[in-house]
Scaffold this motif. Structure first.
Motif, PDB file in Angstrom:
ATOM      1  N   PHE A 135      31.338  35.731  32.134  1.00 55.60           N
ATOM      2  CA  PHE A 135      32.305  34.647  31.547  1.00 55.60           C
ATOM      3  C   PHE A 135      33.252  34.127  32.937  1.00 55.60           C
ATOM      4  O   PHE A 135      33.145  34.861  33.753  1.00 55.60           O
ATOM      5  N   LYS A 136      33.700  32.807  32.739  1.00 56.38           N
ATOM      6  CA  LYS A 136      34.375  32.154  33.925  1.00 56.38           C
ATOM      7  C   LYS A 136      35.713  32.084  33.389  1.00 56.38           C
ATOM      8  O   LYS A 136      35.806  31.460  32.161  1.00 56.38           O
ATOM      9  N   LEU A 137      36.377  32.642  33.973  1.00 50.18           N
ATOM     10  CA  LEU A 137      37.863  32.538  33.631  1.00 50.18           C
ATOM     11  C   LEU A 137      38.611  31.871  34.877  1.00 50.18           C
ATOM     12  O   LEU A 137      38.765  32.248  35.965  1.00 50.18           O
ATOM     13  N   ALA A 138      39.226  30.540  34.574  1.00 48.04           N
ATOM     14  CA  ALA A 138      39.962  29.825  35.212  1.00 48.04           C
ATOM     15  C   ALA A 138      38.997  29.588  36.687  1.00 48.04           C
ATOM     16  O   ALA A 138      39.213  29.506  37.943  1.00 48.04           O
ATOM     17  N   GLY A 139      37.782  29.479  36.327  1.00 46.18           N
ATOM     18  CA  GLY A 139      36.698  28.830  37.142  1.00 46.18           C
ATOM     19  C   GLY A 139      36.126  30.298  38.019  1.00 46.18           C
ATOM     20  O   GLY A 139      35.063  29.932  38.801  1.00 46.18           O
ATOM     21  N   PHE A 140      36.502  31.589  37.747  1.00 43.20           N
ATOM     22  CA  PHE A 140      36.048  32.668  38.511  1.00 43.20           C
ATOM     23  C   PHE A 140      35.233  33.467  37.865  1.00 43.20           C
ATOM     24  O   PHE A 140      35.273  33.423  36.338  1.00 43.20           O
ATOM     25  N   PRO A 141      34.135  33.867  38.154  1.00 47.03           N
ATOM     26  CA  PRO A 141      33.061  34.733  37.415  1.00 47.03           C
ATOM     27  C   PRO A 141      33.630  36.160  37.137  1.00 47.03           C
ATOM     28  O   PRO A 141      33.777  36.842  38.019  1.00 47.03           O
ATOM     29  N   PHE A 142      33.411  36.444  35.994  1.00 51.21           N
ATOM     30  CA  PHE A 142      33.767  37.921  35.534  1.00 51.21           C
ATOM     31  C   PHE A 142      32.600  38.590  34.681  1.00 51.21           C
ATOM     32  O   PHE A 142      32.129  37.740  33.799  1.00 51.21           O
ATOM     33  N   ASP A 143      32.052  39.844  35.110  1.00 49.49           N
ATOM     34  CA  ASP A 143      30.915  40.425  34.471  1.00 49.49           C
ATOM     35  C   ASP A 143      31.863  41.457  33.374  1.00 49.49           C
ATOM     36  O   ASP A 143      32.090  42.530  33.794  1.00 49.49           O
ATOM     37  N   PHE A 144      32.063  41.194  32.057  1.00 47.47           N
ATOM     38  CA  PHE A 144      32.101  42.102  31.181  1.00 47.47           C
ATOM     39  C   PHE A 144      31.313  42.985  30.778  1.00 47.47           C
ATOM     40  O   PHE A 144      30.150  42.650  30.398  1.00 47.47           O
ATOM     41  N   ARG A 145      31.487  44.384  30.802  1.00 45.11           N
ATOM     42  CA  ARG A 145      30.745  45.193  30.161  1.00 45.11           C
ATOM     43  C   ARG A 145      31.245  46.188  29.367  1.00 45.11           C
ATOM     44  O   ARG A 145      32.534  46.687  29.611  1.00 45.11           O
ATOM     45  N   VAL A 146      30.993  46.388  28.165  1.00 47.68           N
ATOM     46  CA  VAL A 146      31.467  47.417  27.305  1.00 47.68           C
ATOM     47  C   VAL A 146      31.020  48.882  27.545  1.00 47.68           C
ATOM     48  O   VAL A 146      29.845  49.265  28.003  1.00 47.68           O
ATOM     49  N   ARG A 147      32.048  49.622  27.664  1.00 57.89           N
ATOM     50  CA  ARG A 147      31.775  51.157  27.966  1.00 57.89           C
ATOM     51  C   ARG A 147      32.627  51.920  27.217  1.00 57.89           C
ATOM     52  O   ARG A 147      33.985  51.424  27.072  1.00 57.89           O
ATOM     53  N   ARG A 148      32.231  52.934  26.621  1.00 61.76           N
ATOM     54  CA  ARG A 148      32.899  53.977  25.767  1.00 61.76           C
ATOM     55  C   ARG A 148      34.307  54.378  26.500  1.00 61.76           C
ATOM     56  O   ARG A 148      35.555  54.311  26.165  1.00 61.76           O
ATOM     57  N   ASN A 149      34.123  55.044  27.771  1.00 57.01           N
ATOM     58  CA  ASN A 149      35.080  55.511  28.437  1.00 57.01           C
ATOM     59  C   ASN A 149      35.201  55.007  29.849  1.00 57.01           C
ATOM     60  O   ASN A 149      34.278  54.807  30.624  1.00 57.01           O
ATOM     61  N   PHE A 150      36.453  54.947  30.241  1.00 53.88           N
ATOM     62  CA  PHE A 150      36.625  54.600  31.668  1.00 53.88           C
ATOM     63  C   PHE A 150      37.990  55.022  31.987  1.00 53.88           C
ATOM     64  O   PHE A 150      38.973  55.274  31.283  1.00 53.88           O
ATOM     65  N   PRO A 151      38.251  55.273  33.414  1.00 58.29           N
ATOM     66  CA  PRO A 151      39.702  55.895  33.991  1.00 58.29           C
ATOM     67  C   PRO A 151      40.391  54.647  33.783  1.00 58.29           C
ATOM     68  O   PRO A 151      40.138  53.569  33.672  1.00 58.29           O
ATOM     69  N   LYS A 152      41.716  54.819  33.967  1.00 56.78           N
ATOM     70  CA  LYS A 152      42.779  53.715  34.137  1.00 56.78           C
ATOM     71  C   LYS A 152      42.985  53.404  35.338  1.00 56.78           C
ATOM     72  O   LYS A 152      43.268  52.186  35.583  1.00 56.78           O
ATOM     73  N   LYS A 153      42.251  53.788  36.454  1.00 62.64           N
ATOM     74  CA  LYS A 153      42.382  53.414  37.776  1.00 62.64           C
ATOM     75  C   LYS A 153      40.912  53.567  38.545  1.00 62.64           C
ATOM     76  O   LYS A 153      40.261  54.548  38.245  1.00 62.64           O
ATOM     77  N   VAL A 154      40.560  52.731  39.591  1.00 58.53           N
ATOM     78  CA  VAL A 154      39.269  52.781  40.095  1.00 58.53           C
ATOM     79  C   VAL A 154      39.692  53.912  41.292  1.00 58.53           C
ATOM     80  O   VAL A 154      40.379  53.803  41.772  1.00 58.53           O
ATOM     81  N   THR A 155      38.594  54.683  41.213  1.00 61.65           N
ATOM     82  CA  THR A 155      38.613  55.727  42.204  1.00 61.65           C
ATOM     83  C   THR A 155      37.336  55.688  42.841  1.00 61.65           C
ATOM     84  O   THR A 155      36.344  55.288  42.289  1.00 61.65           O
ATOM     85  N   LYS A 156      37.100  56.480  44.319  1.00 58.82           N
ATOM     86  CA  LYS A 156      35.731  56.564  44.875  1.00 58.82           C
ATOM     87  C   LYS A 156      34.949  57.253  43.879  1.00 58.82           C
ATOM     88  O   LYS A 156      33.725  56.783  43.899  1.00 58.82           O
ATOM     89  N   GLU A 157      35.308  58.275  43.441  1.00 56.58           N
ATOM     90  CA  GLU A 157      34.344  59.232  42.489  1.00 56.58           C
ATOM     91  C   GLU A 157      33.773  58.117  41.346  1.00 56.58           C
ATOM     92  O   GLU A 157      32.612  58.196  40.928  1.00 56.58           O
ATOM     93  N   PHE A 158      34.679  57.441  40.704  1.00 53.42           N
ATOM     94  CA  PHE A 158      34.229  56.799  39.748  1.00 53.42           C
ATOM     95  C   PHE A 158      33.368  55.372  39.877  1.00 53.42           C
ATOM     96  O   PHE A 158      32.332  55.278  39.451  1.00 53.42           O
ATOM     97  N   LEU A 159      33.504  54.764  41.147  1.00 52.29           N
ATOM     98  CA  LEU A 159      32.555  53.838  41.601  1.00 52.29           C
ATOM     99  C   LEU A 159      31.085  54.542  41.991  1.00 52.29           C
ATOM    100  O   LEU A 159      30.248  53.899  41.553  1.00 52.29           O
ATOM    101  N   LEU A 160      31.133  55.987  42.387  1.00 52.02           N
ATOM    102  CA  LEU A 160      29.977  56.378  42.670  1.00 52.02           C
ATOM    103  C   LEU A 160      29.137  56.618  41.470  1.00 52.02           C
ATOM    104  O   LEU A 160      27.963  56.254  41.153  1.00 52.02           O
ATOM    105  N   LEU A 161      29.782  57.188  40.299  1.00 53.26           N
ATOM    106  CA  LEU A 161      29.264  57.271  38.989  1.00 53.26           C
ATOM    107  C   LEU A 161      28.602  56.073  38.426  1.00 53.26           C
ATOM    108  O   LEU A 161      27.713  56.121  37.816  1.00 53.26           O
ATOM    109  N   ASP A 162      29.646  54.956  38.503  1.00 50.74           N
ATOM    110  CA  ASP A 162      29.329  53.942  37.906  1.00 50.74           C
ATOM    111  C   ASP A 162      28.068  53.339  38.279  1.00 50.74           C
ATOM    112  O   ASP A 162      27.062  52.510  37.658  1.00 50.74           O
ATOM    113  N   LEU A 163      27.999  53.304  39.838  1.00 44.76           N
ATOM    114  CA  LEU A 163      26.608  52.805  40.767  1.00 44.76           C
ATOM    115  C   LEU A 163      25.673  53.597  40.265  1.00 44.76           C
ATOM    116  O   LEU A 163      24.360  53.029  39.869  1.00 44.76           O
TER     117      LEU A 163
END
Length: 193
Positions: A114-142
Motif C-alpha cells: 500500500f502507499k501511505l502519503a505517497g510512500f510504499p509500505f509492504d504489510f505482512r500478517v505475522r502471528r508473533n513479532f517483538p516490540k522492537k527490531v533487533t539484529k537477531e529478529f532481522l536475521l530470523l525474518d530474513l
C-alpha cells in the motif's frame, strides 16, 4: 476586513505534520469533507490515505509527510505492529539488492503493498513479532523469507558464516518465539555444530 472562510479557519487550526481523520474533523467542522477536498485541490493539505489528511510540515528540503509510525497506525487503526526498514537487512548480509526499498510492516490485520502519503509500505500478517527490531529478529525474518530471494542458497551460506557473531542462546530463544519451523530447525542444526 475580510472574514476567513470556514475552510481557511479549519486549515489554520491544523498543526503542520499531524495526521487528521476526516470523521474527527467532521465533529468540529460540519462541512469538513467539502472543505478538505477544496484545501487538497488548492494544494494546502494532502491526502495521506482514504479518510486521512495532513497539513505538510516544511523543512529546508521541502514538504514533509507525517511520521511513518503515525501513518501506519492510522491505516491499521491499531498500534500492534512492527515497522522494519528494509535497508536494515543489508547490515546483516551483503548483496541483498533485490529487497524492495521502504518499510515492511509486520502486523496481525492487513497484508499487501500500500502507499501511505505517497510512500510504499509492504504489510505482512505475522502471528508473533517483538516490540522492537533487533539484529537477531532481522536475521530470523530474513531466513523465514529466504525462498522469496533469487539467490537464497548463497544467502544461507553467508548466514552460516555470520552465526558466530550472534549470541546462540538468544537467537534460539527468539527463533522459538518468532521464526517458522524451517528456520528454527536450520538454526538448531547450524548452532549445534
Amino acid at each position: 476586513m475580510k472574514s476567513k472562510t470556514k475552510a481557511q479557519a479549519m486549515f489554520d487550526s491544523m498543526k503542520a505534520g499531524r495526521l487528521y481523520r476526516q470523521s474527527e474533523l467532521q465533529k468540529e467542522w460540519p462541512n469538513a469533507s467539502h472543505d478538505l477536498k477544496a484545501l487538497a485541490d488548492a494544494g494546502e493539505i494532502r491526502k495521506a490515505l482514504a479518510g486521512f489528511y495532513y497539513k505538510p510540515k516544511k523543512n529546508k528540503y521541502g514538504f514533509v509527510a507525517p511520521e511513518d509510525k503515525e501513518l501506519v497506525e492510522a491505516f491499521l487503526k491499531d498500534d500492534n505492529f512492527l515497522l522494519v526498514n528494509t535497508n536494515d537487512y543489508t547490515s546483516l548480509v551483503s548483496g541483498l539488492t533485490q529487497l524492495s526499498m521502504g518499510y515492511k510492516v509486520l502486523n496481525q490485520r492487513r497484508h499487501g503493498k500500500f502507499k501511505l502519503a505517497g510512500f510504499p509500505f509492504d504489510f505482512r500478517v505475522r502471528r508473533n513479532f517483538p516490540k522492537k527490531v533487533t539484529k537477531e529478529f532481522l536475521l530470523l525474518d530474513l531466513l523465514d523469507n529466504v525462498e522469496q530471494l533469487e539467490d537464497g542458497r548463497s544467502l544461507k551460506e553467508e548466514v552460516k558464516n555470520k552465526l558466530k557473531e550472534f549470541d546462540s542462546k538468544q537467537l534460539l530463544k527468539m527463533a522459538s518465539l518468532y521464526a517458522n519451523r524451517t528456520t528454527e530447525r536450520f538454526l538448531q542444526r547450524e548452532l549445534a555444530s
